[in-house]
Design a protein around this motif. Structure first.
Motif, mmCIF file in Angstrom:
data_model
loop_
_atom_site.group_PDB
_atom_site.id
_atom_site.type_symbol
_atom_site.label_atom_id
_atom_site.label_comp_id
_atom_site.label_asym_id
_atom_site.label_seq_id
_atom_site.Cartn_x
_atom_site.Cartn_y
_atom_site.Cartn_z
ATOM 1 N N PRO A 101 0.834 -1.203 0.000
ATOM 2 C CA PRO A 101 0.000 0.000 0.000
ATOM 3 C C PRO A 101 0.869 1.255 0.000
ATOM 4 C CG PRO A 101 0.080 -0.953 2.200
ATOM 5 C CD PRO A 101 0.859 -1.882 1.319
ATOM 6 N N CYS A 102 0.370 2.285 -0.647
ATOM 7 C CA CYS A 102 1.121 3.533 -0.770
ATOM 8 C C CYS A 102 0.191 4.690 -0.438
ATOM 9 C CB CYS A 102 1.640 3.654 -2.212
ATOM 10 S SG CYS A 102 2.329 5.274 -2.624
ATOM 11 N N SER A 103 0.673 5.579 0.416
ATOM 12 C CA SER A 103 -0.172 6.707 0.830
ATOM 13 C C SER A 103 0.247 8.013 0.146
ATOM 14 C CB SER A 103 -0.086 6.878 2.359
ATOM 15 O OG SER A 103 1.249 7.201 2.721
ATOM 16 N N CYS A 104 1.240 7.924 -0.746
ATOM 17 C CA CYS A 104 1.781 9.149 -1.337
ATOM 18 C C CYS A 104 0.788 9.816 -2.287
ATOM 19 C CB CYS A 104 3.062 8.836 -2.118
ATOM 20 S SG CYS A 104 4.328 8.070 -1.110
ATOM 21 N N THR A 105 0.731 11.121 -2.203
ATOM 22 C CA THR A 105 -0.057 11.872 -3.175
ATOM 23 C C THR A 105 0.878 12.324 -4.298
ATOM 24 O OG1 THR A 105 0.406 13.963 -2.079
ATOM 25 C CG2 THR A 105 -1.570 12.772 -1.367
ATOM 26 N N LEU A 121 8.749 8.930 -11.311
ATOM 27 C CA LEU A 121 9.368 7.685 -10.879
ATOM 28 C C LEU A 121 9.144 7.561 -9.374
ATOM 29 C CD1 LEU A 121 11.278 5.483 -12.189
ATOM 30 C CD2 LEU A 121 13.110 6.670 -11.013
ATOM 31 N N TYR A 122 8.513 6.475 -8.971
ATOM 32 C CA TYR A 122 8.224 6.314 -7.549
ATOM 33 C C TYR A 122 9.518 6.094 -6.769
ATOM 34 C CZ TYR A 122 6.082 4.749 -3.260
ATOM 35 O OH TYR A 122 5.718 4.621 -1.954
ATOM 36 N N ASP A 123 9.674 6.811 -5.682
ATOM 37 C CA ASP A 123 10.942 6.728 -4.949
ATOM 38 C C ASP A 123 10.941 5.645 -3.863
ATOM 39 O OD1 ASP A 123 9.338 7.805 -2.990
ATOM 40 O OD2 ASP A 123 10.317 9.758 -2.945
ATOM 41 N N GLY A 124 9.853 4.903 -3.764
ATOM 42 C CA GLY A 124 9.841 3.744 -2.859
ATOM 43 C C GLY A 124 9.624 4.074 -1.392
ATOM 44 N N ARG A 125 9.103 5.259 -1.106
ATOM 45 C CA ARG A 125 9.051 5.652 0.305
ATOM 46 C C ARG A 125 8.089 4.818 1.148
ATOM 47 N NH1 ARG A 125 7.522 11.898 0.140
ATOM 48 N NH2 ARG A 125 8.580 11.791 -1.857
ATOM 49 N N CYS A 126 7.077 4.179 0.561
ATOM 50 C CA CYS A 126 6.161 3.339 1.357
ATOM 51 C C CYS A 126 6.503 1.853 1.250
ATOM 52 C CB CYS A 126 4.712 3.525 0.914
ATOM 53 S SG CYS A 126 4.129 5.217 0.939
ATOM 54 N N ARG A 127 7.574 1.546 0.578
ATOM 55 C CA ARG A 127 7.916 0.148 0.325
ATOM 56 C C ARG A 127 7.987 -0.692 1.588
ATOM 57 N NH1 ARG A 127 12.687 -1.798 -3.653
ATOM 58 N NH2 ARG A 127 11.336 -2.293 -5.409
HETATM 59 ZN ZN LIG Z 1 4.094 5.824 -1.229
#
Ligand SMILES: [Zn+2]
Length: 308
Positions: A101-105, A121-127
């Motif tokens: 799941p990813c919460s990034c806007t 490019l998704y930086d993977g912060r919710c990985r």
């Molecule tokens: Zn995210």
């Protein structure tokens, strides 16, 4: 034909407007390759992105295909009616730990690196885990940090992409609750038994993602052929976004012959006043996918005919 040598192709337009010249090229190329190989040609309405769809556009596209003599096999499939199939595939990926799941806007991700398709490019912060105090908006597929996805395209040749570097973890279930195009296409092609994907090269950047998803889901791989996309001398694409004009179903022959020429197929003078059915018979008998150019610029006069 034996089961092992079955050819099943498809044309999969998005019902976001009437059929334009660019889509006609994709329809004709996929149809010709299927028929020349003695295969089936299926039709699928890619209406998974419901907010972009236009009411009645599907019927309009079907009528136009009929007017152009493009006869498909079986029932037309609609992605909007296949959500359960996408859900099942998605659940199996969750179970396998491939999705997170990813919460990034969009706003939070802005300013980062650009993906190969021009998106972020998704930086993977919710990985690893959701940022505390946030909740899931979308669900992304975890792609390998390293490693190349490669395939041999029948027209474009060898294509390679490094998912981690070029694309990043991509969305399978969107924040608006709809499944993403990439997942829908892979599940559909598998469910419909598609063996050959012949489509416009504007989708070439998506293919490695689809090949990767396909392998995670344990499906058998398809053969790919990406047709040249109609562009003008500046490289601008003929598309609904660039106000491409619809092809004229009451006068199909001129656009059809232009599409065949664009695909590198010989169009002798006798065809210019032939019956549509005879044009197909002749072209199917002559079709060689190796004659299709990798890239092609539409002559300015034709580009202006098919755009406004
Ligand atoms: Zn995210």
């Amino acid at each position: 034909m034996t089961a092992a040598s079955v050819y099943r192709g498809r044309f999969a337009p998005s019902p976001t407007g009437p059929l334009h010249f660019g889509s006609l090229i994709a329809a004709a190329g996929s149809f010709l390759d299927a028929r020349a190989c003695g295969g089936e040609w299926l039709l699928r309405m890619e209406d998974v992105d419901l907010p972009r769809c236009v009411a009645g556009a599907d019927t309009q596209i079907l009528n136009t295909l009929e007017a152009f003599g493009l006869e498909w096999n079986g029932e037309v499939a609609y992605q909007s009616q296949r959500t359960e199939k996408y859900r099942t595939a998605f659940d199996s990926l969750i179970k396998a730990g491939q999705v997170f799941p990813c919460s990034c806007t969009r706003k939070q991700l802005a300013g980062g690196a650009t993906a190969i398709d021009g998106g972020q490019l998704y930086d993977g912060r919710c990985r690893g885990a959701l940022v505390p105090g946030t909740s899931a908006r979308a669900w992304r597929l975890r792609v390998p940090d390293e490693g190349v996805i490669a395939f041999d395209d029948l027209i474009q040749g060898r294509v390679e992409q490094e998912l981690g570097r070029d694309v990043g973890d991509f969305v399978l279930l969107r924040a608006d609750g709809l499944f993403a195009y990439q997942l829908a296409v892979v599940v559909d092609d598998h469910e419909q038994g598609i063996t050959h994907v012949v489509r416009g090269a504007d989708l070439l950047d998506s293919t490695p993602r689809q090949i990767y998803l396909n392998s995670l889901l344990g499906y058998s791989p398809a053969v790919y052929a990406h047709l040249p996309v109609a562009v003008d001398a500046n490289g601008d694409k003929l598309s609904k976004q660039t106000l491409a004009t619809p092809v004229d179903p009451t006068r199909p022959l001129p656009s059809l012959l232009a599409a065949l020429r664009f695909l590198g197929q010989p169009v002798p003078d006798e065809l210019t006043d032939a019956d549509i059915g005879d044009v197909w018979l002749w072209t199917v008998s002559q079709w060689r996918i190796t004659d299709v150019p990798r890239r092609r610029t539409l002559p300015a006069s034709e580009f202006s005919t098919y755009s406004r």
